[in-house]
Design a protein around this motif. Sequence first.
Motif, PDB file in Angstrom:
ATOM      1  N   GLY A  76       0.849  -1.252  -0.022  1.00 11.97           N
ATOM      2  CA  GLY A  76       0.140   0.106   0.012  1.00 11.97           C
ATOM      3  C   GLY A  76       0.818   1.273  -0.048  1.00 11.97           C
ATOM      4  O   GLY A  76       1.988   1.347   0.277  1.00 11.97           O
ATOM      5  N   ARG A  77       0.075   2.261  -0.192  1.00 13.22           N
ATOM      6  CA  ARG A  77       0.713   3.742  -0.104  1.00 13.22           C
ATOM      7  C   ARG A  77       0.733   4.325   1.274  1.00 13.22           C
ATOM      8  O   ARG A  77      -0.231   5.139   1.609  1.00 13.22           O
ATOM      9  CB  ARG A  77      -0.026   4.785  -0.939  1.00 13.22           C
ATOM     10  N   SER A  78       1.836   3.854   1.984  1.00 13.11           N
ATOM     11  CA  SER A  78       1.793   4.090   3.352  1.00 13.11           C
ATOM     12  C   SER A  78       3.312   4.131   3.803  1.00 13.11           C
ATOM     13  O   SER A  78       4.122   3.303   3.138  1.00 13.11           O
ATOM     14  CB  SER A  78       1.073   3.101   4.092  1.00 13.11           C
ATOM     15  N   HIS A 116       4.540   0.530   4.502  1.00 11.30           N
ATOM     16  CA  HIS A 116       4.684  -0.507   3.612  1.00 11.30           C
ATOM     17  C   HIS A 116       5.356  -1.835   3.818  1.00 11.30           C
ATOM     18  O   HIS A 116       4.725  -2.924   3.582  1.00 11.30           O
ATOM     19  CB  HIS A 116       5.212   0.139   2.175  1.00 11.30           C
ATOM     20  N   ILE A 172      -0.136  -4.329  -3.216  1.00 10.63           N
ATOM     21  CA  ILE A 172      -0.449  -2.771  -3.562  1.00 10.63           C
ATOM     22  C   ILE A 172       1.036  -1.902  -3.610  1.00 10.63           C
ATOM     23  O   ILE A 172       1.470  -2.138  -2.278  1.00 10.63           O
ATOM     24  CB  ILE A 172      -1.354  -2.122  -2.847  1.00 10.63           C
ATOM     25  N   GLY A 179       0.029   2.740  -5.118  1.00 10.02           N
ATOM     26  CA  GLY A 179      -1.366   2.537  -5.263  1.00 10.02           C
ATOM     27  C   GLY A 179      -1.956   1.541  -6.101  1.00 10.02           C
ATOM     28  O   GLY A 179      -3.207   1.157  -6.167  1.00 10.02           O
ATOM     29  N   TRP A 232      -2.439  -1.911  -7.822  1.00  4.22           N
ATOM     30  CA  TRP A 232      -2.609  -3.464  -7.496  1.00  4.22           C
ATOM     31  C   TRP A 232      -2.194  -4.667  -8.529  1.00  4.22           C
ATOM     32  O   TRP A 232      -2.406  -4.424  -9.554  1.00  4.22           O
ATOM     33  CB  TRP A 232      -4.093  -3.787  -7.173  1.00  4.22           C
ATOM     34  N   THR A 250      -2.918  -4.301   5.553  1.00  2.00           N
ATOM     35  CA  THR A 250      -2.116  -2.850   5.197  1.00  2.00           C
ATOM     36  C   THR A 250      -2.107  -2.211   6.484  1.00  2.00           C
ATOM     37  O   THR A 250      -3.141  -2.376   7.443  1.00  2.00           O
ATOM     38  CB  THR A 250      -3.043  -2.200   4.193  1.00  2.00           C
ATOM     39  N   TYR A 299      -4.706   4.781   4.114  1.00  2.00           N
ATOM     40  CA  TYR A 299      -5.136   3.902   2.768  1.00  2.00           C
ATOM     41  C   TYR A 299      -5.189   2.384   3.342  1.00  2.00           C
ATOM     42  O   TYR A 299      -5.554   1.667   2.480  1.00  2.00           O
ATOM     43  CB  TYR A 299      -4.091   4.071   1.628  1.00  2.00           C
ATOM     44  N   GLY A 300      -5.098   2.200   4.564  1.00  2.00           N
ATOM     45  CA  GLY A 300      -5.110   0.736   4.922  1.00  2.00           C
ATOM     46  C   GLY A 300      -6.105   0.855   6.159  1.00  2.00           C
ATOM     47  O   GLY A 300      -6.954   0.179   6.320  1.00  2.00           O
ATOM     48  N   LEU A 307      -9.255   1.134   2.322  1.00  2.00           N
ATOM     49  CA  LEU A 307      -9.324  -0.127   1.620  1.00  2.00           C
ATOM     50  C   LEU A 307     -10.697  -0.855   1.831  1.00  2.00           C
ATOM     51  O   LEU A 307     -11.246  -1.647   1.121  1.00  2.00           O
ATOM     52  CB  LEU A 307      -8.188  -1.001   2.158  1.00  2.00           C
TER      53      LEU A 307
END
Length: 123
Positions: free
Chosen positions: A11-13, A16, A42, A46, A48, A100, A104-105, A110
């Motif tokens: 993910g975008r974090s 990650h 992800i 972002g 998949w 995630t 975004y998680g 999500l």
Amino acid sequence: MKTQLALIFGGRSPEHEISLRSSRNIFAAIPRDKYEVHLIGIDAHGQWFSVSDSDFANSELNIASQGRALALVPGLTEGQIRYLDGKDDFPQIEVVFPITHGPYGEDGTLQGILRLLNLPFVG
């Protein structure tokens, strides 16, 4: 019949890499006699990707370069996740296990996407 389970990780974090470590531990603990596991990574942007078991086991996993791009189709009851190249069908997922962390998680983003995709999830 085995339940078709998707693990979603990355993910975008900033977290990650922690997500990757967490997902590997969970993946190892899932009973394969009950579940067929499909790995969805992800990337940091972002996007998949479907990831193979062997690539997932590699500590140097690069989701974008080693995975196969996926497309999401909200509103359907089947075929909500598809291979972007359209060459074959992605398995029909029965339940999603999101792993995630951070934005975004863990903030519900999500989970909102999964609701739009009509896919049940744990959490």
